[in-house]
Write an enzyme that holds these catalytic residues in place. Sequence first.
Site, PDB file in Angstrom:
ATOM      1  N   HIS A  43     -36.527 -52.388 -18.336  1.00  0.00           N
ATOM      2  CA  HIS A  43     -37.861 -52.583 -17.780  1.00  0.00           C
ATOM      3  C   HIS A  43     -38.153 -51.419 -16.837  1.00  0.00           C
ATOM      4  O   HIS A  43     -37.982 -51.543 -15.622  1.00  0.00           O
ATOM      5  CB  HIS A  43     -37.929 -53.923 -17.052  1.00  0.00           C
ATOM      6  CG  HIS A  43     -39.314 -54.323 -16.648  1.00  0.00           C
ATOM      7  ND1 HIS A  43     -39.750 -55.625 -16.669  1.00  0.00           N
ATOM      8  CD2 HIS A  43     -40.374 -53.594 -16.196  1.00  0.00           C
ATOM      9  CE1 HIS A  43     -41.003 -55.680 -16.249  1.00  0.00           C
ATOM     10  NE2 HIS A  43     -41.395 -54.456 -15.955  1.00  0.00           N
ATOM     11  N   GLU A  70     -39.551 -53.539 -21.774  1.00  0.00           N
ATOM     12  CA  GLU A  70     -40.518 -54.374 -21.077  1.00  0.00           C
ATOM     13  C   GLU A  70     -41.322 -53.532 -20.092  1.00  0.00           C
ATOM     14  O   GLU A  70     -40.809 -52.549 -19.561  1.00  0.00           O
ATOM     15  CB  GLU A  70     -39.812 -55.472 -20.267  1.00  0.00           C
ATOM     16  CG  GLU A  70     -38.994 -56.440 -21.069  1.00  0.00           C
ATOM     17  CD  GLU A  70     -38.338 -57.484 -20.193  1.00  0.00           C
ATOM     18  OE1 GLU A  70     -37.913 -58.522 -20.737  1.00  0.00           O
ATOM     19  OE2 GLU A  70     -38.240 -57.274 -18.969  1.00  0.00           O
ATOM     20  N   HIS A 190     -36.039 -64.815 -17.476  1.00  0.00           N
ATOM     21  CA  HIS A 190     -36.221 -64.783 -16.029  1.00  0.00           C
ATOM     22  C   HIS A 190     -35.493 -65.959 -15.385  1.00  0.00           C
ATOM     23  O   HIS A 190     -35.873 -67.111 -15.549  1.00  0.00           O
ATOM     24  CB  HIS A 190     -37.687 -64.800 -15.608  1.00  0.00           C
ATOM     25  CG  HIS A 190     -37.899 -64.081 -14.295  1.00  0.00           C
ATOM     26  ND1 HIS A 190     -37.590 -64.640 -13.073  1.00  0.00           N
ATOM     27  CD2 HIS A 190     -38.353 -62.835 -14.032  1.00  0.00           C
ATOM     28  CE1 HIS A 190     -37.866 -63.777 -12.111  1.00  0.00           C
ATOM     29  NE2 HIS A 190     -38.326 -62.670 -12.662  1.00  0.00           N
TER      30      HIS A 190
END
Length: 237
Positions: A43, A70, A190
Amino acid sequence: MTKLSVNINKIATIRNSRGGNLPSVVDAAINAERFGAEGITVHPRPDERHIRYSDVRELKPLLTTEFNIEGNPINKFIDLVMEVVPAQVTMVPDAHDAITSNAGWDTKKHKDFLSDVVKTFKSKGIRTSIFIDPNPEMVKYAAETGADRVELYTESYATAYYKDKEAAIKPFVETAAEAVKYGLGINAGHDLNLDNLKYFAQNIPSLLEVSIGHALISDAIYLGFENTIQLYLRELK
């Protein structure tokens, strides 16, 4: 079986805190694959405070599993993804100064924007996933963008799991059912960890992939990287 994609951002965080290249994100990714990971997630954020854009470019030709990038699809991010061409891109609406992702897309409000970005990525054959909260309404508009998958933002599940896991999973079951209805694949991520992962996967039978970084890397400090990956894989079986 649900695939495990290991997010290696925290490896880069440790590296960047000292400078140099220790620990190496490339070595971490290659070893994660060797230890059984079925994907690698990164990410990159605009300030490059953990994964750098150069890391993404270096990783792509070396990985043998699915590469998932991401990020918030600002122009710089879109250009990087179009250059690298990963297996999957996950669009996350995080602010530039967010410590970590903290909300999914309002796919109704941003449908036109997301549709344009999805079209851009799919022109390169990249699988597209949209990060959403557990809200069935968001699934409908995500489907209308032309995306291939949604990624369920699981922070609320992880937070409520210890108090009432049945109540915690309920909105995710409902949202996943809506995704199946619209023909969307389902990812999740998450705050999933060794305590809550198995129950989540058991209750979302259509779950294709989980992306886990912070908890997994933290566990690896105590349990070892190889052993930790195997423990997470065991929870998904």
